[in-house]
Design a protein around this motif. Structure first.
Motif, mmCIF file in Angstrom:
data_model
loop_
_atom_site.group_PDB
_atom_site.id
_atom_site.type_symbol
_atom_site.label_atom_id
_atom_site.label_comp_id
_atom_site.label_asym_id
_atom_site.label_seq_id
_atom_site.Cartn_x
_atom_site.Cartn_y
_atom_site.Cartn_z
ATOM 1 N N ALA A 43 0.822 -1.206 0.000
ATOM 2 C CA ALA A 43 0.000 0.000 0.000
ATOM 3 C C ALA A 43 0.859 1.260 0.000
ATOM 4 C CB ALA A 43 -0.936 -0.013 1.212
ATOM 5 N N ILE A 44 1.969 1.233 0.777
ATOM 6 C CA ILE A 44 2.857 2.405 0.804
ATOM 7 C C ILE A 44 3.486 2.635 -0.553
ATOM 8 C CG2 ILE A 44 5.001 3.289 1.806
ATOM 9 C CD1 ILE A 44 4.229 1.888 4.404
ATOM 10 N N LEU A 45 3.923 1.544 -1.208
ATOM 11 C CA LEU A 45 4.516 1.695 -2.539
ATOM 12 C C LEU A 45 3.511 2.261 -3.537
ATOM 13 C CD1 LEU A 45 6.589 -1.615 -2.772
ATOM 14 C CD2 LEU A 45 7.444 0.703 -2.373
ATOM 15 N N ILE A 46 2.269 1.815 -3.442
ATOM 16 C CA ILE A 46 1.243 2.338 -4.348
ATOM 17 C C ILE A 46 1.023 3.819 -4.099
ATOM 18 C CG2 ILE A 46 -1.208 2.208 -4.912
ATOM 19 C CD1 ILE A 46 -1.066 -0.787 -4.438
ATOM 20 N N LEU A 47 0.971 4.230 -2.843
ATOM 21 C CA LEU A 47 0.784 5.652 -2.528
ATOM 22 C C LEU A 47 1.948 6.487 -3.040
ATOM 23 C CD1 LEU A 47 -0.645 5.434 1.104
ATOM 24 C CD2 LEU A 47 -1.876 6.054 -0.984
ATOM 25 N N ALA A 59 3.892 5.783 -5.587
ATOM 26 C CA ALA A 59 3.784 5.840 -7.048
ATOM 27 C C ALA A 59 2.713 6.833 -7.482
ATOM 28 C CB ALA A 59 3.486 4.449 -7.601
ATOM 29 N N VAL A 60 1.573 6.802 -6.807
ATOM 30 C CA VAL A 60 0.500 7.750 -7.145
ATOM 31 C C VAL A 60 0.957 9.174 -6.916
ATOM 32 C CG1 VAL A 60 -1.794 8.525 -6.468
ATOM 33 C CG2 VAL A 60 -1.339 6.097 -6.746
ATOM 34 N N TYR A 61 1.696 9.402 -5.813
ATOM 35 C CA TYR A 61 2.170 10.758 -5.511
ATOM 36 C C TYR A 61 3.143 11.248 -6.566
ATOM 37 C CZ TYR A 61 4.387 14.587 -2.957
ATOM 38 O OH TYR A 61 4.883 15.789 -2.592
ATOM 39 N N ILE A 62 4.069 10.361 -6.997
ATOM 40 C CA ILE A 62 5.041 10.756 -8.022
ATOM 41 C C ILE A 62 4.339 11.082 -9.327
ATOM 42 C CG2 ILE A 62 6.943 9.903 -9.432
ATOM 43 C CD1 ILE A 62 7.891 8.321 -7.001
ATOM 44 N N ILE A 63 3.379 10.235 -9.704
ATOM 45 C CA ILE A 63 2.646 10.497 -10.961
ATOM 46 C C ILE A 63 1.871 11.808 -10.861
ATOM 47 C CG2 ILE A 63 0.788 9.641 -12.435
ATOM 48 C CD1 ILE A 63 1.685 6.803 -11.692
ATOM 49 N N LYS A 123 2.477 14.984 -13.303
ATOM 50 C CA LYS A 123 1.433 15.554 -14.153
ATOM 51 C C LYS A 123 1.123 16.988 -13.776
ATOM 52 C CE LYS A 123 -0.822 11.267 -15.483
ATOM 53 N NZ LYS A 123 -2.086 10.509 -15.542
ATOM 54 N N LYS A 124 1.165 17.305 -12.488
ATOM 55 C CA LYS A 124 0.875 18.664 -12.047
ATOM 56 C C LYS A 124 1.899 19.645 -12.589
ATOM 57 C CE LYS A 124 0.271 21.453 -7.912
ATOM 58 N NZ LYS A 124 0.259 21.467 -6.445
ATOM 59 N N SER A 125 3.195 19.264 -12.521
ATOM 60 C CA SER A 125 4.234 20.163 -13.013
ATOM 61 C C SER A 125 4.235 20.245 -14.531
ATOM 62 C CB SER A 125 5.591 19.701 -12.516
ATOM 63 O OG SER A 125 5.863 18.397 -12.987
ATOM 64 N N LYS A 126 3.777 19.185 -15.170
ATOM 65 C CA LYS A 126 3.794 19.151 -16.632
ATOM 66 C C LYS A 126 2.672 19.972 -17.233
ATOM 67 C CE LYS A 126 3.800 15.924 -20.512
ATOM 68 N NZ LYS A 126 3.819 14.523 -20.906
ATOM 69 N N PHE A 127 1.513 19.930 -16.595
ATOM 70 C CA PHE A 127 0.344 20.588 -17.172
ATOM 71 C C PHE A 127 -0.034 21.868 -16.453
ATOM 72 C CE2 PHE A 127 -0.160 16.073 -18.159
ATOM 73 C CZ PHE A 127 -0.190 16.147 -19.542
ATOM 74 N N ALA A 128 0.798 22.328 -15.520
ATOM 75 C CA ALA A 128 0.458 23.579 -14.828
ATOM 76 C C ALA A 128 0.477 24.752 -15.784
ATOM 77 C CB ALA A 128 1.435 23.819 -13.685
#
Length: 793
Positions: free
Chosen positions: A625-629, A631-635, A639-644
Motif C-alpha cells: 500500500a505504501i509503494l502504491i501511494l 507511485a500515485v504521488y510521483i505520478i 502531471k501537475k508540473s507538466k500541465f500547470a
C-alpha cells in the motif's frame, strides 16, 4: 414349567416346580460362574432369568434352561441387593446398597439411569406395580423405612418408618391391593395397604426371613436360620409349610406364572414417543434420558452427551460424572485394556481421551465410546505420572518420573522431543496454558527431595522456579484460566493451595485434607481425588467453604480432569497450519518457534522463529500500500508540473539561499544542485542604467521571478523586461548564467534580452492572481507584495 419358584443360593440358582404335587429343586445349568448371587428376577415373556452377583459386581441373564448367559451390567455396581423386572415395560430396576442408588435400564442393560440417589442408607428389596406406575423399596439403614415413588423416580414418599428393623423381602399383592414385607430383626412378616396404612402382622415369629414373593393365595419366603423355603396363606398367615429344607446360603426368591397375562404397556406404542427411556408414572409416562444427559426442551428427546463433566481414573477404569445433572453419578467409559491408568487429559477438538498406563508404559488415546483406541507412544517410557494436551498447537506434554524428563510430541506421538531433563527429581503433575492471553506457559510439580513448582515457556525455555518453600508432596496441579491462578494439592502437608501465575499471592484454600492426589477446576468449584477417603470431593475455589463429597467408596482413585466447552478455548500463533512449521510449533507471546524432534523422521525440518502468518501477510500488504501511494504521488507531481503551464517544463531545482552585497551577489554552490553554475556579476558604478561589460549567456535558461524585497535589491541591477512585469525565459529545467570579464552596454543588453524574449513565455511577476502563481513549479518563492511601477522596482 408354567408355575415355579426360582431362588438364588449364592453359588447357584435353583427352581422348584409348582405344577406337580411334590416339591423338588433343580439347578439352573448356567455356563457362567457364580460367586455371590443375591437378587433374582424373571421375564416370563422371553423366559429369561436375571440375577446380581455382589462379588463379581455384575447383573447377568440367561434363558430358563441355562443357555444364552450374558452380562448386561458389568460396571458401576457394588452390592446389588434388590432386583425387579418390568416384563410389561421391558425394563430392569435394581437397588445398590453400596452406592445407595436405585437405577433402571433396558433389559439389555442399555440406557442406564439413576432414579433415586438422595437420602438412601441401605436400600434392599424392590417391587413394581406397573399398572399403577409405582415402585416400592425397603431401606434397612440406620433409619429403616419403606418408601414408594413413581417408576420414573418422581413423587417419592415414605410409607412406613416406625417399628422397622431389617426390612428385607418385599412383595406387592395386586389382587389384594396390599404390601407385604419380611423383617429379619422383628422376626415378622407384615402387611399394609398400598399407602402404608392398615398395617398388620401376618406371620410371627419367623426366624430370619430374607426373600419374599407371592403367587396365587400363598406367600413364599426364604429363611437364613432354618435354611428353608416356607409358605403361608397371604391373607391370614396360617397354613405354614416347608417347601424345601437344608438349603444353606438362601437369598432372594421369585414366584412365576407364565400363563398369567402381562398387562398393558403404556410405553408400548413407539416407546411412548420418547427418544430413549419411557417410564410409567402414576398419571402417565415420562421420557427419561440416560444418567448425566439432559432432556431437551421438547420433553421427549435427549442430548447426545453431557456438556460439562468430570473424567477420572481409578487404575482399572475411566469414569465420567456429569455436572449438568444434580445426581453426580459416575458412568463407566468403555475403554478397553486398562491395567494401571494414572494420568488423563482430553482433546475437545477431536473428542479424544488421552491417558497413560504405567503397567504397559504407554500413552494411548481413545474415543469416549471406547472406539478408536490407539497407542501413540509405546517406547522410552518408565513412569508417566502427568499428561497435558495443547489443544491449539496439537501437541502433547508429559512428565516421566522414572526418567526424570519432561517431553513433548505431536498428538499422534510423532516429533517427540525432550524439553527438560536436568534438575528434575520426581516430576508429577503438568498443566499447559496454550491460549493467547493466558500466559502461554507450561507448569509442573516436582515432589522430590526439594519439592517445587516450576514454569517454562511452551518450548521449555525461560524455566523458572515459582514456589520451592513450604512444600511437601505437591501432587496434583491445575489452572484456573478465568482468575489466572494455579491450584495444587499437597499430600504431605494435607492441604490445597493456590497462587497467581508468577507464584505470588499464595494462599491456603483448604487444610486437613487426607491424602489428595489430583485436582481440577470448573466454575466456582475445585474438585480433587483423595486416596485415604476413597472419594471425590469439591470446595468453593474462592472461600474454601461448602466442602462436599461428590462420589464416595471408589478404590484406587488417581487423576481427575474436567471437560467443558468453556475450558479449551482460545488460539495462538501455532493454531493455523501448525504455524507453518514442519514438526513442532511452540507459541510465544507475539511470535512462535519451530522445533525439530530428537530423532529425525526423514522429513526436512525447520527451526526458524517468526511472526505468525497473519503478521507476515499484514506487513506485506502494508508495504504494498505504501509503494502504491508513493507511485500515485510521483505520478501526481509529474502531471501537475507538466500541465500547470503549457510553456513550463519540469523544474528540478530547489530554492537557493541568496545574500546581497554592494560588491557581489552569489548563488552559493553549497546549497544548490551541481547542475547549476555560479552566477556572478559586478557593477561598474557609472550610472543606474549602465552596466559593466558582461557577457550574459542564457543557455536554455529562465528568468526567475520573485516578489521578495530581499531579491529585488539584487535583481534590479538587471534591466526590466518589457510589459507589465518581468519575464521568465523557460526552455528546460536548467539555468546557466555565467559572467565574464567583458561587458555589454545598455543597447546590447536590451537587444540580447529582446532577442531571447521571443523564445520565452511572458510571466507576470506581479502575481495578478494566486492561481497564476500556484501554477508554477514549487520553487519556494512566495511574493509578499506586488510592485506597481518600473521606477518602484
Amino acid at each position: 414349567m408354567n408355575s415355579f419358584l426360582i431362588f438364588a443360593r449364592r453359588t447357584d440358582i435353583r427352581m422348584v416346580s409348582l405344577d406337580i404335587p411334590y416339591f423338588a429343586d433343580v439347578v439352573l445349568a448356567v455356563n457362567g460362574s457364580m460367586k455371590n448371587t443375591i437378587a433374582i428376577g424373571v421375564d416370563p415373556k422371553e423366559g429369561k432369568v436375571y440375577w446380581s452377583d455382589s462379588t463379581l459386581k455384575k447383573i447377568s441373564r440367561a434363558n430358563i434352561n441355562g443357555s444364552g448367559q450374558e452380562d448386561i451390567i458389568s460396571s458401576g455396581l457394588m452390592t446389588t441387593d434388590g432386583l425387579a423386572v418390568d416384563s410389561v415395560g421391558r425394563k430392569i430396576y435394581w437397588t445398590d446398597t453400596g452406592t445407595n442408588r436405585i437405577e433402571v435400564a433396558n433389559l439389555n442393560g442399555s440406557m442406564r439411569k439413576v432414579l433415586v440417589w438422595r437420602n438412601l442408607d441401605s436400600p434392599r428389596a424392590i417391587a413394581l406395580y406397573h399398572e399403577m406406575g409405582y415402585m416400592y423399596w425397603t431401606d434397612w439403614g440406620e433409619h429403616a423405612k419403606l418408601e414408594r415413588a413413581g417408576m420414573d423416580g418422581s413423587d417419592r414418599v415414605v410409607l412406613i418408618s416406625n417399628n422397622l428393623g431389617w426390612p428385607n423381602g418385599l412383595a406387592v399383592d395386586k389382587a389384594g391391593s396390599q404390601l407385604l414385607w419380611a423383617d429379619a430383626h422383628t422376626e415378622r412378616i407384615e402387611a399394609s395397604d398400598l399407602n402404608g396404612l392398615n398395617r398388620r402382622t401376618l406371620v410371627s415369629p419367623v426366624q430370619h426371613p430374607y426373600g419374599l414373593t407371592l403367587l396365587g393365595p400363598h406367600i413364599y419366603w426364604t429363611d437364613w436360620q432354618s435354611r428353608s423355603i416356607q409358605r403361608a396363606d397371604k391373607t391370614t398367615g396360617t397354613n405354614i409349610i416347608t417347601i424345601r429344607a437344608n438349603l444353606p446360603g438362601l437369598m432372594d426368591i421369585e414366584a412365576v406364572d407364565r400363563e398369567r397375562p402381562l398387562g398393558f404397556n403404556r410405553c408400548g406404542r413407539r416407546n411412548g414417543g420418547c427418544s430413549h427411556l419411557c417410564l410409567p408414572r402414576p398419571n402417565g409416562t415420562s421420557c427419561v434420558c440416560p444418567t448425566g444427559v439432559l432432556l431437551k426442551s421438547d420433553g421427549r428427546s435427549c442430548e447426545e452427551m453431557p456438556e460439562t463433566y468430570l473424567l477420572f481414573s481409578n487404575r482399572v477404569s475411566v469414569r465420567r460424572i456429569s455436572l449438568d445433572t444434580p445426581d453426580h453419578t459416575d458412568v463407566h467409559v468403555p475403554v478397553p485394556e486398562l491395567h494401571n491408568v494414572i494420568s488423563l487429559d482430553y482433546d475437545s477438538v477431536e473428542g479424544k481421551l488421552y491417558y497413560t498406563d504405567v503397567s504397559l508404559d504407554v500413552i494411548r488415546r481413545v474415543n469416549l465410546d471406547g472406539s478408536g483406541m490407539e497407542t501413540v507412544v509405546s517406547q522410552g517410557l518408565k513412569t508417566t505420572d502427568g499428561l497435558a494436551v495443547d489443544w491449539v498447537a496439537r501437541n502433547m506434554y508429559w512428565t516421566d518420573t522414572g526418567r526424570n524428563t519432561i517431553e513433548v510430541s505431536r498428538l499422534d506421538g510423532s516429533a517427540r522431543k525432550v524439553l527438560v531433563n536436568n534438575s528434575l527429581d520426581e516430576p508429577r503433575a503438568i498443566a499447559v496454558s496454550p491460549a493467547k492471553g493466558q500466559g502461554l506457559f507450561l507448569f509442573w510439580t516436582d515432589w522430590g527431595h526439594i519439592a517445587k513448582i516450576e514454569r517454562a515457556h511452551l518450548d521449555g525455555s525461560d524455566r523458572k522456579v515459582l514456589i520451592n518453600t513450604d512444600l511437601g508432596w505437591p501432587n496434583g496441579l491445575t489452572l484456573d484460566y478465568d482468575t489466572r491462578r494455579i491450584f495444587w494439592v499437597d499430600a504431605h502437608l494435607d492441604r490445597i493451595e493456590s497462587s497467581d501465575l508468577n507464584g505470588k499471592l499464595r494462599q491456603i484454600l483448604v487444610s486437613h485434607v487426607s491424602h489428595p492426589f489430583a485436582l481440577t477446576q470448573q466454575d466456582r468449584w475445585i474438585y480433587w481425588t483423595d486416596w485415604q477417603t476413597k472419594s471425590i470431593q469439591r470446595v468453593d475455589k474462592h472461600t474454601g467453604h461448602n466442602k462436599e463429597t461428590v462420589l464416595a467408596n471408589v478404590e484406587g482413585l488417581m487423576d481427575i480432569i474436567v471437560v467443558s466447552p468453556n475450558r479449551q478455548t482460545g488460539t495462538n500463533h501455532c493454531g493455523v497450519n501448525n504455524g507453518g512449521c514442519t514438526h513442532l510449533c511452540f507459541a510465544k507471546t507475539n511470535s512462535f518457534a519451530c522445533a525439530c524432534p530428537d530423532e529425525q523422521d526423514g522429513r526436512p525440518c525447520s527451526t526458524r522463529e517468526g511472526l505468525h502468518i497473519s503478521y507476515v501477510i499484514g506487513g506485506a500488504l502494508t508495504v504494498l500500500a505504501i509503494l502504491i501511494l508513493i507511485a500515485v504521488y510521483i505520478i501526481y507531481r509529474h502531471k501537475k508540473s507538466k500541465f500547470a503551464d503549457p510553456g513550463v517544463s519540469n523544474l528540478t531545482y530547489s530554492n537557493p539561499s541568496y545574500r546581497t552585497s554592494t560588491q557581489e551577489v552569489k548563488i552559493e554552490t553549497a546549497q544548490k544542485p551541481p547542475i547549476y553554475n555560479q552566477l556572478r556579476y559586478k557593477k561598474e558604478g557609472v550610472g543606474e542604467s549602465s552596466y559593466t561589460k558582461e557577457k550574459i549567456r542564457i543557455v536554455e535558461g529562465v528568468c526567475l521571478l520573485s516578489g521578495e524585497e530581499l531579491y529585488w535589491e539584487d535583481l534590479k541591477q538587471l534591466k526590466v523586461c518589457r510589459g507589465s512585469g518581468l519575464h521568465a525565459c523557460m526552455r528546460t529545467d536548467t539555468v546557466s548564467l555565467q559572467a565574464s570579464s567583458a561587458s555589454l552596454d545598455d543597447t546590447e543588453t536590451e537587444q540580447l534580452l529582446q532577442g531571447d524574449q521571443s523564445e520565452c513565455s511572458s510571466l507576470n511577476t506581479a502575481m495578478a492572481t494566486p492561481q497564476r502563481h500556484s501554477a508554477h513549479p514549487d520553487t519556494g518563492w512566495v511574493p509578499n507584495r506586488k510592485p506597481s511601477t518600473e521606477s518602484e522596482v
